[in-house]
Design a protein around this motif. Structure first.
Motif, PDB file in Angstrom:
ATOM      1  N   PHE A  60      -2.816   2.946  -2.293  1.00 55.75           N
ATOM      2  CA  PHE A  60      -2.255   2.299  -3.098  1.00 55.75           C
ATOM      3  C   PHE A  60      -3.249   1.782  -4.055  1.00 55.75           C
ATOM      4  O   PHE A  60      -3.267   1.872  -5.317  1.00 55.75           O
ATOM      5  CB  PHE A  60      -1.308   1.360  -2.420  1.00 55.75           C
ATOM      6  N   SER A 103      -4.271   2.690  -7.869  1.00 55.80           N
ATOM      7  CA  SER A 103      -3.645   1.714  -9.042  1.00 55.80           C
ATOM      8  C   SER A 103      -4.856   1.446  -9.771  1.00 55.80           C
ATOM      9  O   SER A 103      -4.906   1.458 -11.028  1.00 55.80           O
ATOM     10  CB  SER A 103      -3.337   0.512  -8.379  1.00 55.80           C
ATOM     11  N   GLY A 113       1.161   7.403   0.466  1.00 57.39           N
ATOM     12  CA  GLY A 113       1.693   6.427  -0.801  1.00 57.39           C
ATOM     13  C   GLY A 113       1.472   7.175  -2.024  1.00 57.39           C
ATOM     14  O   GLY A 113       2.075   8.209  -2.377  1.00 57.39           O
ATOM     15  N   LEU A 114       0.839   6.593  -2.808  1.00 59.04           N
ATOM     16  CA  LEU A 114       0.781   6.911  -4.190  1.00 59.04           C
ATOM     17  C   LEU A 114      -0.524   7.991  -4.227  1.00 59.04           C
ATOM     18  O   LEU A 114      -0.634   8.778  -5.341  1.00 59.04           O
ATOM     19  CB  LEU A 114       0.074   5.833  -5.133  1.00 59.04           C
TER      20      LEU A 114
END
Length: 342
Positions: free
Chosen positions: A15, A19, A143-144
């Protein structure tokens, strides 16, 4: 079992990296560039170290307390020196633990930041080590970190070396050169950190105790440890390690300058700077250790430490409290007072 335990940390690592990757691409950096992903790993270090600042402050306070109680610890050790019977060892342990309790000292606090950061280090290792499987669809995205981003990170290069490549697992000269450079940077940064800790932030009397010897061993053993283990880690993990060590070195320099160990050369230098500016000299003491720490002029910190405040000039304690300058009485005035009494 290990996958279950590390998955939340791997999700957090992915994450934060993604980001930062999105942030850097938004300001114009190429999404597929190795520099973008390398800076994203550096951003992960910054986030983790900021989160660990409260623990680091506790670590510093614990280290200062350990230095302050060293004379008392040495007295206890000297008292039972040469006595190897179980009863004497038990009494020495009890007196040592009682000293820790009385002074509020925790000898294990200095290890907490390292212990808490280690799981994130291994989580990053697993994320980078499995990029190829995620890119090929053999492993679920984290996740991302989607399959597309995993493929992008896997093919990105830094100085011609893939971030997931290792020294032993690649025949590319660029990988081997970059790995060696990273290992040298890690070794030098750790050596400088430990050297300034021992030479500037330890009292001369403390250089012979077990803690100082341990620091000395670390100073010389860590470069060897990095050389042995670094050849097995992906370049992305080595980037994380280098940035972490550089952060630690800078943080240590700041702490030594602003919060030195009592009795060290760094404390003398701080006092000289404060004296030159006409500021108060602060002396750290611990309730339960020094009887002098109970003076009225001491400032008590929230964690129980006391800081003795001493003005850098002449004056009474009343003047220190009120902030007013005490006018010296002249000899003539004193003689007149004596005549009146007669």
């Amino acid at each position: 079992m290990l996958d279950t335990l590390l998955f939340p940390l791997e999700w957090f690592v992915a994450f934060v990296m993604v980001s930062f990757h999105n942030l850097f691409t938004a300001i114009g950096m190429r999404a597929e560039s190795g520099w973008t992903w390398a800076l994203s790993i550096a951003g992960l270090v910054v986030v983790l170290r900021i989160l660990l600042i409260p623990l680091f402050v506790k670590q510093i306070k614990s280290s200062r307390r350990m230095q302050l109680i060293q004379p008392e610890l040495q007295k206890i050790q000297k008292k039972y020196k040469g006595k190897k019977d179980p009863e004497s060892r038990q009494k020495m342990t009890e007196e040592t633990m009682e000293l820790y309790k009385r002074t509020g000292t925790n000898p294990f606090s200095s290890c907490m930041p390292i212990l808490l950061q280690s799981p994130f280090f291994f989580a990053l290792f697993r994320v980078l080590n499995n990029l190829d499987e995620m890119a090929a669809g053999k492993r679920e995205p984290i996740g991302l970190l989607t399959q597309e981003l995993a493929s992008q990170a896997e093919t990105s290069t830094l100085f011609g070396a893939s971030l997931s490549s290792t020294f032993l697992g690649s025949d590319q000269l660029s990988v081997k050169i970059l790995t060696v450079v990273m290992i040298i940077l890690m070794s030098v940064s750790v050596f400088i950190t430990q050297h300034q800790l021992m030479r500037r932030n330890m009292p001369a009397a403390a250089l012979d105790n077990p803690m100082a010897k341990q620091q000395k061993y670390i100073m010389y053993i860590m470069p060897v440890f990095f050389a042995i283990t670094g050849v097995n880690f992906p370049i992305g993990v080595l980037i994380y390690w280098v940035v972490t060590n550089l952060w630690t070195m800078g943080q240590q320099f700041y702490v030594i300058r602003r919060m030195p160990t009592p009795g060290s050369d760094a404390e003398k230098a701080l006092e000289a700077r404060r004296r030159a500016k006409g500021k108060e000299i602060k002396k750290l003491s611990i309730p339960g250790l020094n009887s002098s720490s109970d003076d009225d002029d001491d400032a008590v910190e929230p964690d129980g430490e006391k800081v003795s405040l001493t003005k850098t000039g002449a004056g009474s304690s009343a003047a220190k409290k009120s902030g007013q300058r005490v006018q010296p009485a002249s000899n003539k005035r004193g003689k007149n007072q004596k005549r009146r009494k007669r």
